[in-house]
Design a protein around this motif. Structure first.
Motif, PDB file in Angstrom:
ATOM      1  N   GLU A  39       0.831  -1.207   0.000  1.00 16.62           N
ATOM      2  CA  GLU A  39       0.000   0.000   0.000  1.00 16.62           C
ATOM      3  C   GLU A  39       0.868   1.260   0.000  1.00 16.62           C
ATOM      4  N   ALA A  40       1.989   1.239   0.726  1.00 15.06           N
ATOM      5  CA  ALA A  40       2.897   2.385   0.740  1.00 15.06           C
ATOM      6  C   ALA A  40       3.501   2.617  -0.644  1.00 15.06           C
ATOM      7  N   ILE A  41       3.834   1.532  -1.339  1.00 14.92           N
ATOM      8  CA  ILE A  41       4.369   1.632  -2.699  1.00 14.92           C
ATOM      9  C   ILE A  41       3.322   2.236  -3.631  1.00 14.92           C
ATOM     10  N   ARG A  42       2.107   1.747  -3.554  1.00 16.68           N
ATOM     11  CA  ARG A  42       1.022   2.300  -4.382  1.00 16.68           C
ATOM     12  C   ARG A  42       0.798   3.777  -4.090  1.00 16.68           C
ATOM     13  N   ASP A  43       0.791   4.138  -2.813  1.00  8.88           N
ATOM     14  CA  ASP A  43       0.533   5.527  -2.429  1.00  8.88           C
ATOM     15  C   ASP A  43       1.651   6.468  -2.879  1.00  8.88           C
ATOM     16  N   ALA A  44       2.831   5.911  -3.177  1.00  9.09           N
ATOM     17  CA  ALA A  44       3.935   6.715  -3.697  1.00  9.09           C
ATOM     18  C   ALA A  44       3.867   6.875  -5.212  1.00  9.09           C
ATOM     19  N   GLY A  45       2.812   6.335  -5.820  1.00  7.26           N
ATOM     20  CA  GLY A  45       2.615   6.493  -7.256  1.00  7.26           C
ATOM     21  C   GLY A  45       3.273   5.437  -8.110  1.00  7.26           C
ATOM     22  N   ILE A  46       3.734   4.347  -7.506  1.00  2.00           N
ATOM     23  CA  ILE A  46       4.387   3.257  -8.244  1.00  2.00           C
ATOM     24  C   ILE A  46       3.354   2.177  -8.524  1.00  2.00           C
ATOM     25  N   ARG A  47       3.357   1.642  -9.729  1.00  3.25           N
ATOM     26  CA  ARG A  47       2.353   0.648 -10.108  1.00  3.25           C
ATOM     27  C   ARG A  47       2.954  -0.716 -10.441  1.00  3.25           C
ATOM     28  N   GLU A  48       4.179  -0.770 -10.930  1.00  6.86           N
ATOM     29  CA  GLU A  48       4.794  -2.044 -11.325  1.00  6.86           C
ATOM     30  C   GLU A  48       5.672  -2.563 -10.190  1.00  6.86           C
ATOM     31  N   VAL A  49       5.372  -3.765  -9.713  1.00  5.35           N
ATOM     32  CA  VAL A  49       6.053  -4.327  -8.555  1.00  5.35           C
ATOM     33  C   VAL A  49       6.528  -5.740  -8.864  1.00  5.35           C
ATOM     34  N   ASP A  62      -0.791 -16.580  -3.393  1.00 10.07           N
ATOM     35  CA  ASP A  62      -2.201 -16.746  -3.065  1.00 10.07           C
ATOM     36  C   ASP A  62      -2.747 -15.512  -2.346  1.00 10.07           C
ATOM     37  N   ALA A  63      -1.927 -14.896  -1.493  1.00 18.91           N
ATOM     38  CA  ALA A  63      -2.376 -13.727  -0.728  1.00 18.91           C
ATOM     39  C   ALA A  63      -2.425 -12.463  -1.577  1.00 18.91           C
ATOM     40  N   VAL A  64      -1.429 -12.279  -2.443  1.00 16.84           N
ATOM     41  CA  VAL A  64      -1.302 -11.016  -3.189  1.00 16.84           C
ATOM     42  C   VAL A  64      -1.961 -11.095  -4.562  1.00 16.84           C
ATOM     43  N   GLY A  65      -1.950 -12.269  -5.170  1.00 19.35           N
ATOM     44  CA  GLY A  65      -2.527 -12.425  -6.498  1.00 19.35           C
ATOM     45  C   GLY A  65      -1.775 -11.614  -7.531  1.00 19.35           C
ATOM     46  N   ASP A  66      -2.518 -11.036  -8.464  1.00 19.09           N
ATOM     47  CA  ASP A  66      -1.878 -10.246  -9.522  1.00 19.09           C
ATOM     48  C   ASP A  66      -1.649  -8.797  -9.099  1.00 19.09           C
ATOM     49  N   GLY A  67      -2.001  -8.473  -7.845  1.00 17.02           N
ATOM     50  CA  GLY A  67      -1.780  -7.133  -7.320  1.00 17.02           C
ATOM     51  C   GLY A  67      -2.908  -6.165  -7.573  1.00 17.02           C
ATOM     52  N   SER A  68      -3.927  -6.562  -8.333  1.00 15.39           N
ATOM     53  CA  SER A  68      -4.987  -5.626  -8.708  1.00 15.39           C
ATOM     54  C   SER A  68      -5.767  -5.122  -7.502  1.00 15.39           C
ATOM     55  N   ARG A  69      -5.872  -5.913  -6.448  1.00 13.92           N
ATOM     56  CA  ARG A  69      -6.590  -5.463  -5.248  1.00 13.92           C
ATOM     57  C   ARG A  69      -5.888  -4.284  -4.593  1.00 13.92           C
ATOM     58  N   PHE A  70      -4.589  -4.115  -4.874  1.00 13.88           N
ATOM     59  CA  PHE A  70      -3.829  -2.988  -4.340  1.00 13.88           C
ATOM     60  C   PHE A  70      -3.642  -1.874  -5.383  1.00 13.88           C
ATOM     61  N   GLY A  71      -4.168  -2.077  -6.586  1.00 12.37           N
ATOM     62  CA  GLY A  71      -3.920  -1.127  -7.650  1.00 12.37           C
ATOM     63  C   GLY A  71      -2.535  -1.271  -8.243  1.00 12.37           C
ATOM     64  N   LEU A  72      -1.977  -2.495  -8.199  1.00  9.64           N
ATOM     65  CA  LEU A  72      -0.611  -2.751  -8.659  1.00  9.64           C
ATOM     66  C   LEU A  72      -0.595  -3.825  -9.738  1.00  9.64           C
ATOM     67  N   GLN A  73       0.492  -3.864 -10.495  1.00 14.36           N
ATOM     68  CA  GLN A  73       0.765  -4.938 -11.446  1.00 14.36           C
ATOM     69  C   GLN A  73       1.952  -5.732 -10.897  1.00 14.36           C
ATOM     70  N   VAL A  74       1.702  -6.952 -10.458  1.00 16.78           N
ATOM     71  CA  VAL A  74       2.725  -7.728  -9.754  1.00 16.78           C
ATOM     72  C   VAL A  74       3.322  -8.805 -10.649  1.00 16.78           C
ATOM     73  N   THR A  75       4.642  -8.892 -10.616  1.00 22.09           N
ATOM     74  CA  THR A  75       5.388  -9.965 -11.266  1.00 22.09           C
ATOM     75  C   THR A  75       6.187 -10.699 -10.193  1.00 22.09           C
ATOM     76  N   TYR A  76       6.156 -12.037 -10.209  1.00 23.68           N
ATOM     77  CA  TYR A  76       6.863 -12.821  -9.204  1.00 23.68           C
ATOM     78  C   TYR A  76       8.220 -13.267  -9.747  1.00 23.68           C
ATOM     79  N   LEU A  77       9.249 -13.101  -8.902  1.00 21.50           N
ATOM     80  CA  LEU A  77      10.626 -13.386  -9.291  1.00 21.50           C
ATOM     81  C   LEU A  77      11.189 -14.451  -8.354  1.00 21.50           C
ATOM     82  N   PRO A  78      11.281 -15.710  -8.775  1.00 18.01           N
ATOM     83  CA  PRO A  78      11.746 -16.791  -7.893  1.00 18.01           C
ATOM     84  C   PRO A  78      13.226 -16.650  -7.543  1.00 18.01           C
ATOM     85  N   GLN A  79      13.523 -16.943  -6.276  1.00 13.45           N
ATOM     86  CA  GLN A  79      14.904 -16.964  -5.779  1.00 13.45           C
ATOM     87  C   GLN A  79      15.137 -18.321  -5.131  1.00 13.45           C
ATOM     88  N   ASP A  80      16.186 -19.025  -5.532  1.00  9.00           N
ATOM     89  CA  ASP A  80      16.374 -20.397  -5.056  1.00  9.00           C
ATOM     90  C   ASP A  80      16.678 -20.470  -3.575  1.00  9.00           C
TER      91      ASP A  80
END
Length: 355
Positions: A39-49, A62-80
């Motif tokens: 929410e802090a990221i969204r409120d700072a005017g950032i949309r791509e996360v 499962d909790a965040v989904g695609d980010g649309s509920r926060f007004g964001l576009q979320v991409t997941y980046l796996p780290q081993d």
């Protein structure tokens, strides 16, 4: 500008809670810590996360989904595996491209958001902007050394002999030049790629690193004490609301939230307190700075300054305080056997017994 949110850590300091749950999803005031950061990221005017995920990826997704509920576009980046903060930047290189980005640690909590520091970065265009706060024991943090103009001249990760009391807060802003610094890194004595080393590399090669010393509130919610303190802080600002059922024999004092579907009977609640949806509180006392998750049961018990997660049951317990009680946990009185304690504990549990 993009955001890079780190949500891949194991949460060893919150065990046994984090044996079965991502540390970034442990709730304060009945909302996961990670959500406050998004929410802090969204409120700072950032949309791509981009969210860096590890072993708990499925739960985070499962909790965040695609980010649309926060007004964001979320991409997941796996780290081993967790290999340091700078390693997260390294694996996100393609996603970030040459964009400026905020790096936000998913288990950190910053009061007041980040819009001020983002705005300053956009205006002044340094190579990096970091947030600092004064701490009593800098040896547990990344530590910054400033010159007379407030510019960063040196950084150390968990130094034995700190040069200042200014610790790095878990929010950083970088321009694309940081990628060259990260690419030159070698693993530290902790066998990790340290973001402090990357920032020091920027400084050593003539980069400009600016800092903001915050006087507000910041916590790394990596342990129970800090979780409870953040929970207290958030509850300070809740507005009273009763959407559930409260019978005539109950008393609500101060800022109390009873969510829809919750039932309070024969009980006294002194706020600030949140009672989650579907929870039953009967013949009990809930004291200040307590969050009860959804679908819990608190029967004939007392609890104060605590966090109770979804589905937990507390029945017939005289007094609980300063506690974090996990999902579906059961707390009941011990059998009346003199001088004996009966315990069933998971790995890495901590128990305090009064003799």
């Amino acid at each position: 500008m993009k955001a890079l949110v780190l949500a891949g850590g194991s949460g060893s300091r919150l065990r046994p809670i984090t044996h079965t749950s991502a540390k970034q999803l442990v709730p304060v005031a009945n909302k996961p810590v990670l959500f406050y950061g998004l929410e802090a990221i969204r409120d700072a005017g950032i949309r791509e996360v981009g969210i860096v995920v590890g072993d708990t990826a499925a739960e985070i997704q499962d909790a965040v989904g695609d980010g649309s509920r926060f007004g964001l576009q979320v991409t997941y980046l796996p780290q081993d595996a967790p290999r340091g903060l700078a390693h997260a930047v390294l694996i996100a290189r393609e996603y970030l491209g040459d964009d400026d980005f905020v790096m936000y640690l998913g288990d950190n909590f910053v009061v007041g958001g980040i819009d001020g520091i983002v705005r300053r970065f956009r205006q002044e265009r340094p190579d990096a902007q970091i947030m600092l706060t004064r701490v009593s024991d800098p040896r547990a943090f990344g530590v910054a050394e400033l010159d007379g103009d407030g510019r960063v001249v040196g950084l150390e990760e968990k130094p034995e002999h700190p040069k200042s009391d200014l610790a790095l807060v878990g929010v950083y802003i970088f321009g694309p030049r940081v990628h060259d610094a990260v690419a030159r890194l070698k693993p530290s004595w902790r066998d990790e790629l340290e973001i402090t080393d990357a920032i020091q590399g920027l400084i050593d090669t003539g980069g400009r690193v600016e800092s903001t010393v915050i006087s507000g509130y910041w916590k790394d919610t990596g342990n129970v004490t800090d979780m409870l303190e953040v929970n207290r802080l958030v509850l300070e600002d809740v507005e009273p609301s009763v959407a559930g059922a409260v019978d005539a024999s109950s008393e609500l004092i101060g800022r109390v939230v009873v969510e829809a579907g919750a039932t309070v009977a024969g009980s006294r609640i002194v706020g600030p307190v949140i009672v989650g949806a579907g929870t039953v509180v009967r013949d009990s006392y809930l004291g200040p700075f307590t969050s009860i998750g959804r679908d819990c049961r608190v029967i004939d018990s007392e609890i104060e300054y605590s966090i109770v997660l979804r589905g937990a049951s507390i029945d017939g317990v005289g007094r609980i305080e300063a506690s974090l009680i996990g999902r579906e946990a059961e707390v009941t009185p011990a059998p009346n056997v003199p001088r004996a304690h009966r315990l069933v504990l998971g790995d890495h549990s901590k128990v305090q017994i009064r003799q």
